[in-house]
Scaffold this active site. Sequence first.
Site, PDB file in Angstrom:
ATOM      1  N   ARG A 104       1.039  -1.237   0.057  1.00 28.62           N
ATOM      2  CA  ARG A 104      -0.117   0.046  -0.010  1.00 28.62           C
ATOM      3  C   ARG A 104       0.898   1.140  -0.019  1.00 28.62           C
ATOM      4  O   ARG A 104       0.444   2.311  -0.780  1.00 28.62           O
ATOM      5  CB  ARG A 104      -0.846   0.040   1.095  1.00 28.62           C
ATOM      6  CG  ARG A 104      -2.046  -0.914   1.131  1.00 28.62           C
ATOM      7  CD  ARG A 104      -2.569  -1.397   2.394  1.00 28.62           C
ATOM      8  NE  ARG A 104      -3.731  -2.305   2.363  1.00 28.62           N
ATOM      9  CZ  ARG A 104      -3.859  -3.505   2.272  1.00 28.62           C
ATOM     10  NH1 ARG A 104      -2.707  -4.031   1.863  1.00 28.62           N
ATOM     11  NH2 ARG A 104      -5.078  -4.176   2.418  1.00 28.62           N
ATOM     12  N   GLY A 147      -1.330 -11.335  -5.378  1.00 24.93           N
ATOM     13  CA  GLY A 147      -2.760 -10.983  -5.454  1.00 24.93           C
ATOM     14  C   GLY A 147      -2.906  -9.717  -4.944  1.00 24.93           C
ATOM     15  O   GLY A 147      -3.979  -8.959  -5.749  1.00 24.93           O
ATOM     16  N   GLN A 197      -8.442  -6.978  -0.261  1.00 20.83           N
ATOM     17  CA  GLN A 197      -7.900  -6.699  -1.709  1.00 20.83           C
ATOM     18  C   GLN A 197      -9.294  -6.162  -2.595  1.00 20.83           C
ATOM     19  O   GLN A 197      -9.030  -5.275  -3.286  1.00 20.83           O
ATOM     20  CB  GLN A 197      -7.615  -7.946  -2.209  1.00 20.83           C
ATOM     21  CG  GLN A 197      -6.159  -8.421  -1.720  1.00 20.83           C
ATOM     22  CD  GLN A 197      -5.623  -9.721  -2.155  1.00 20.83           C
ATOM     23  OE1 GLN A 197      -5.997 -10.220  -2.954  1.00 20.83           O
ATOM     24  NE2 GLN A 197      -4.610 -10.152  -1.625  1.00 20.83           N
ATOM     25  N   ASP A 201      -4.498 -15.399   6.944  1.00 16.99           N
ATOM     26  CA  ASP A 201      -2.915 -16.038   6.511  1.00 16.99           C
ATOM     27  C   ASP A 201      -2.425 -16.839   7.317  1.00 16.99           C
ATOM     28  O   ASP A 201      -1.397 -17.539   6.999  1.00 16.99           O
ATOM     29  CB  ASP A 201      -2.269 -14.724   5.961  1.00 16.99           C
ATOM     30  CG  ASP A 201      -2.710 -14.026   4.994  1.00 16.99           C
ATOM     31  OD1 ASP A 201      -3.536 -14.699   4.070  1.00 16.99           O
ATOM     32  OD2 ASP A 201      -2.248 -12.909   4.750  1.00 16.99           O
ATOM     33  N   ARG A 241      -5.099 -23.761   0.065  1.00 16.42           N
ATOM     34  CA  ARG A 241      -4.341 -24.033   1.522  1.00 16.42           C
ATOM     35  C   ARG A 241      -5.040 -25.211   2.366  1.00 16.42           C
ATOM     36  O   ARG A 241      -4.408 -25.677   3.297  1.00 16.42           O
ATOM     37  CB  ARG A 241      -4.346 -22.647   2.087  1.00 16.42           C
ATOM     38  CG  ARG A 241      -3.169 -21.888   1.646  1.00 16.42           C
ATOM     39  CD  ARG A 241      -3.008 -20.496   2.177  1.00 16.42           C
ATOM     40  NE  ARG A 241      -1.792 -19.838   1.679  1.00 16.42           N
ATOM     41  CZ  ARG A 241      -1.485 -18.523   1.971  1.00 16.42           C
ATOM     42  NH1 ARG A 241      -2.307 -17.994   2.475  1.00 16.42           N
ATOM     43  NH2 ARG A 241      -0.457 -18.004   1.258  1.00 16.42           N
TER      44      ARG A 241
HETATM   45  C1  S3P Z   1      -4.059  -8.973   1.724  1.00 11.56           C
HETATM   46  C2  S3P Z   1      -5.447  -9.264   1.892  1.00 11.56           C
HETATM   47  C3  S3P Z   1      -5.666 -10.607   2.207  1.00 11.56           C
HETATM   48  C4  S3P Z   1      -4.432 -11.717   2.455  1.00 11.56           C
HETATM   49  C5  S3P Z   1      -3.406 -11.185   1.524  1.00 11.56           C
HETATM   50  C6  S3P Z   1      -3.218 -10.087   1.634  1.00 11.56           C
HETATM   51  C7  S3P Z   1      -4.120  -7.393   1.402  1.00 11.56           C
HETATM   52  O1  S3P Z   1      -6.578 -11.289   1.252  1.00 11.56           O
HETATM   53  O2  S3P Z   1      -4.856 -13.080   2.529  1.00 11.56           O
HETATM   54  O3  S3P Z   1      -2.248 -12.309   1.979  1.00 11.56           O
HETATM   55  O4  S3P Z   1      -2.812  -6.977   1.472  1.00 11.56           O
HETATM   56  O5  S3P Z   1      -4.989  -6.673   1.350  1.00 11.56           O
HETATM   57  P1  S3P Z   1      -8.104 -10.882   0.864  1.00 11.56           P
HETATM   58  O6  S3P Z   1      -8.457  -9.806   1.322  1.00 11.56           O
HETATM   59  O7  S3P Z   1      -8.430 -11.493  -0.603  1.00 11.56           O
HETATM   60  O8  S3P Z   1      -8.776 -11.881   1.918  1.00 11.56           O
END
Ligand code: S3P
Length: 430
Positions: free
Chosen positions: A26, A94, A169, A314, A345
Amino acid sequence: MDLTVKKYKPFQSVINVPGDKSISHRSVMIAAIANGVSTIDNFLPGDDCLSTVRCMRQLGVEIEQLSPASLKVHGRGLHGLQEAGDYLDVGNSGTTIRFLSGLLAGQEFFSVLTGDASIRRRPMGRVVTPLRQMGAQIWGRNGDRLAPLAIHGSRLQPIHYDSPVASAQVKSAVLLAGLYAKGETSVTEPAQSRDHTERMLAGFGADIRTDGLTAVIRPGELSAQQVLVPGDISSAAFFLTAAAIIPGANITVRKLGLNSTRTGIIEVLEAMGAIIEINNRRTVSGEELGDVTVTGQGLQGIEIGGELIPRLIDEIPVLAVAAALAEGQTIIRDAQELKVKESNRLEAVTYELKRFGVDINETADGLLIRGGRKQYTGAVCESYHDHRIAMACTLMGLASVGETTVRSAECINISFPGFAQLLADLGGGE
Ligand code: S3P
């Protein structure tokens, strides 16, 4: 690369873990669209965050890496990004692909986003759907559900989005797009996911507020900041749990991020019987941090689910290891999101922990673990190229007799460069 460990003796140690992965991503993206030069300290130089740096550079942002963990980002303002000359490769990240989808939806140029085999299997419809509602032009494979994604930025409309998943996310993609929409954009999630985006945008001067499970943003310029990234609680979780499962072990992790949307692992280890103390609590760059000490003693099984799950999303692989070492049964529910992480997982952790002799089964939405067996035996494990699976198997190896080898363990660099060295420094191997 193979990583081999042996059963550990109780250890006493004080450590620092690398910077938080979520906050590092971020900080780079938000600094890139702010006005002025931002500095980022204790940045995580892991492969995922370096993918974000690479993509932002391709979009015309000057980023100086003064040392591995110290960056200077020359912000280009909200409308200063430039079309990349090639596709943007997010690697295994991701966070990078979903955040960039939101950010690029409001730019007046064309972008293509893709990543490794894992990224190209993970669901992208969850960001495509709200961004399209905002008027974004965005396409992908398999009916616009899979990467590569192609985006042609357009003028965005504000929306209210009721997200079907508690995903930071998804929420962040909509909020970043909201910076480019003409009016007020809001997202409501079914349970609280991590709120680092809201906090950091507020710190950079965005017009953003939260009301319960809803975050609301209006467009507005951002100004450069000095960011200090706290230690990553998701990385620390492997060491906190290592101490919790080895009676007599004691570890202090200093300057650890303690944002309450992330501290589910601490609450669960405590509820399972670990002795936990937190000192030096303070707030830096809008995020809480402190020094966390865990002392291991016998653990008890636990049942978890519901709103707790996004607060330790996580950490479930590492919790499965704690459960294997605890007396009694552990049930993890409402964790179906784990099927669409870097690997499936639930499947991976079940398959790999069985190799040690753990009584573990995958359920429709989680795991059932019957712990308490006195001796587990070291095993040869696969990582599934998933950093958290590789580290969970390593941890299981510390608590098992004989030797454990984790194959393709280089993926640990995604989130935790220096993991193997830090483990070796504990000096606990028998
Ligand atoms: C993350 C949000 C999580 C997490 C990922 C990092 C982030 O995913 O599992 O490792 O940095 O916003 P989700 O928001 O899709 O659950």
